[in-house]
Design a protein around this motif. Structure first.
Motif, short mmCIF file in Angstrom:
data_model
loop_
_atom_site.label_atom_id
_atom_site.label_comp_id
_atom_site.label_asym_id
_atom_site.label_seq_id
_atom_site.Cartn_x
_atom_site.Cartn_y
_atom_site.Cartn_z
N SER A 387 0.83 -1.21 0.00
CA SER A 387 0.00 0.00 0.00
C SER A 387 0.86 1.26 0.00
O SER A 387 0.46 2.29 -0.55
N ILE A 388 2.04 1.19 0.62
CA ILE A 388 2.96 2.34 0.61
C ILE A 388 3.36 2.67 -0.83
O ILE A 388 3.39 3.82 -1.24
N LEU A 389 3.66 1.63 -1.58
CA LEU A 389 4.02 1.81 -2.98
C LEU A 389 2.86 2.42 -3.76
O LEU A 389 3.04 3.36 -4.56
N VAL A 390 1.65 1.91 -3.53
CA VAL A 390 0.46 2.41 -4.23
C VAL A 390 0.23 3.88 -3.91
O VAL A 390 -0.01 4.69 -4.81
N GLU A 391 0.31 4.23 -2.61
CA GLU A 391 0.10 5.63 -2.22
C GLU A 391 1.18 6.53 -2.83
O GLU A 391 0.89 7.65 -3.25
N ALA A 392 2.41 6.05 -2.86
CA ALA A 392 3.49 6.84 -3.46
C ALA A 392 3.23 7.07 -4.94
O ALA A 392 3.47 8.15 -5.48
N HIS A 393 2.73 6.04 -5.60
CA HIS A 393 2.43 6.15 -7.03
C HIS A 393 1.41 7.24 -7.29
O HIS A 393 1.59 8.12 -8.14
N PHE A 394 0.30 7.22 -6.56
CA PHE A 394 -0.77 8.16 -6.83
C PHE A 394 -0.51 9.55 -6.26
O PHE A 394 -1.03 10.53 -6.76
N SER A 395 0.30 9.63 -5.22
CA SER A 395 0.63 10.95 -4.68
C SER A 395 1.59 11.70 -5.59
O SER A 395 1.73 12.91 -5.49
N SER A 396 2.26 10.96 -6.49
CA SER A 396 3.20 11.60 -7.41
C SER A 396 2.56 11.83 -8.78
O SER A 396 3.26 11.95 -9.78
N GLY A 397 1.24 11.84 -8.80
CA GLY A 397 0.55 12.12 -10.06
C GLY A 397 0.58 10.96 -11.02
O GLY A 397 0.52 11.13 -12.23
N GLY A 398 0.68 9.72 -10.49
CA GLY A 398 0.68 8.57 -11.36
C GLY A 398 2.04 8.14 -11.81
O GLY A 398 2.18 7.35 -12.73
N MET A 399 3.08 8.70 -11.19
CA MET A 399 4.43 8.31 -11.54
C MET A 399 5.21 7.98 -10.29
O MET A 399 5.38 8.83 -9.42
N VAL A 400 5.67 6.75 -10.15
CA VAL A 400 6.50 6.39 -9.00
C VAL A 400 7.88 6.98 -9.20
O VAL A 400 8.48 6.86 -10.27
N VAL A 401 8.37 7.69 -8.16
CA VAL A 401 9.67 8.33 -8.27
C VAL A 401 10.58 7.82 -7.20
O VAL A 401 10.13 7.27 -6.21
#
Length: 401
Positions: A387-401
């Protein structure tokens, strides 16, 4: 000359404005998508009201999200005076995420969709000894096995979240200290990313499990929660105001190493008399060394109500309660969730801890404090790490950084 320079300036300004416009659109799209993720099912009118974006912007952005498969239309909702609104929902199957818990004696991993539904899981023993190379190889092997079971999705596997029983520098992707694993200053994120070719996020295992229970389990909707993982050691995750509390340097939650007895026995962390020396699975096995040194056997005996085992678990539960008194007085949670291997002991562990809390808490705070076993069971940490990965993905506008 001046005219040519002016034209060059105009062109430069035009390019900057175009870039800004695209950036704003991507940001707004991310806002709309996250609104739908957290409030599904929801109408376009409600999205506009909640986000402050005008209805035409919401319509354009939701049309794009529908085309991309990130959201779906569910049908119509109730009318409030006009036409019945069409309801939108997030499509959790648009992508996938991996989560792995690194235990002292095991690895446990899950493959889940973006709403936390587990599609596959796997567990394997941690390689014997304290070889970092062997542990890394096992981690990579587990991730690859889970990826082989991944169905095709538009976004594929977004990445891997890893929960580690120790002090983690999330920004640097480094395990600073994992005493029970013998790891120190390990660049785990870099090593895993090089092997897997996926984005990797690290988190303390108790923090990850706390987030798992917050998003999908016993802590859903609870703003202030204390999660305690009781296994070989003790880890804690603190949710305050709906957010994970990490402290000023990301090191909050290492309550297993708060000192209960100044002259107590030495701990793997280098201190003495730490809480986990008295209130962990390792402490239980020390009490029952002449019964069995296999935790699974102990838990089976507990399930049958073996008097000696139950007495030993109760003693560990009392020490668990003693440590909880300090944490509850400090953080004032609405809920305490017990997870980790010893959560299987249920009432034998929880009841003595509750008794200690009722006797020792300031102002009888325990009357309004609920203690429960986590509902995600053995998957809490791995699911929370994903879930941490998922939240990071969507908090970055759809791009995992």
């Amino acid at each position: 000359m001046a005219e040519r320079a002016s034209k060059r300036k105009e062109v430069t300004l035009f390019v900057v404005r175009t870039g800004d416009s695209a950036m704003v659109k991507q940001l707004n799209k991310s806002i709309v998508l996250n609104c739908i993720r957290r409030s599904s099912p929801i109408s376009r009118t409600s999205i506009s009201r909640m986000t402050g974006l005008n209805k035409s912007t919401v319509s354009v952005l939701t049309a794009e999200l529908l085309t991309e498969g990130q959201i779906v239309e569910l049908g119509t909702g109730h009318s409030t005076g006009g036409r019945r609104p069409k309801l939108l929902s997030f499509n959790g199957r648009v992508g996938l995420a991996l989560g792995i818990e690194v235990g002292v004696t095991f690895l446990r991993g899950v493959l889940c969709d973006l709403t936390g539904n587990i599609l596959a899981s796997h567990q394997m023993p941690m390689p014997p000894g304290r070889s970092v190379e062997a542990a890394l190889s096992a981690l990579v092997q587990m991730a690859q096995q889970l990826m082989k079971q991944a169905p095709k999705t538009p976004m594929g596997v977004l990445g891997l979240g890893v929960g580690v029983p120790g002090v983690v520098d999330r920004d640097q992707g480094t395990v600073l200290l994992a005493p029970n694993l013998g790891w120190r200053d390990l660049q785990l994120r870099t090593l895993l990313q090089q092997s897997l070719g996926l984005p990797v996020f690290l988190e303390n295992e108790a923090n990850a499990a706390a987030l798992g229970e917050k998003w999908f389990g016993a802590g859903s909707g609870v703003p202030n929660m204390l999660y305690v993982s009781v296994g070989t050691g003790i880890g804690t995750g603190v949710i305050l105001g709906g957010q994970l509390f990490r402290g000023g340097h990301g090191l909050a939650g290492e309550a297993g190493h708060m000192v209960l007895e100044a002259g107590g026995p030495p701990c793997n962390c280098g201190n003495r008399g730490c809480w986990e020396l008295y209130a962990s699975e390792a402490a239980l096995l020390r009490r029952l060394r002449d019964v069995s040194q296999d935790a699974e056997t102990i838990y089976q005996l507990a399930s049958r109500g073996d008097p000696r085992v139950v007495t030993a678990i109760s003693a560990v539960g009392e020490y668990l309660g003693i440590g909880l008194v300090s944490l509850v007085n400090i953080f004032d949670p609405d809920l305490v969730v017990i997870g980790g291997p010893m959560a299987r002991c249920g009432k034998w562990l929880i009841n003595p801890a509750e008794r200690v809390l009722s006797e020792r808490l300031m102002l009888r705070r325990a009357r309004n404090l609920h203690i429960t076993v986590g509902t995600l069971g053995e998957n809490s940490c791995a699911l929370g790490a994903a879930s941490i990965l998922v939240e990071a993905h969507f908090s970055s506008g759809g791009m995992v950084v």
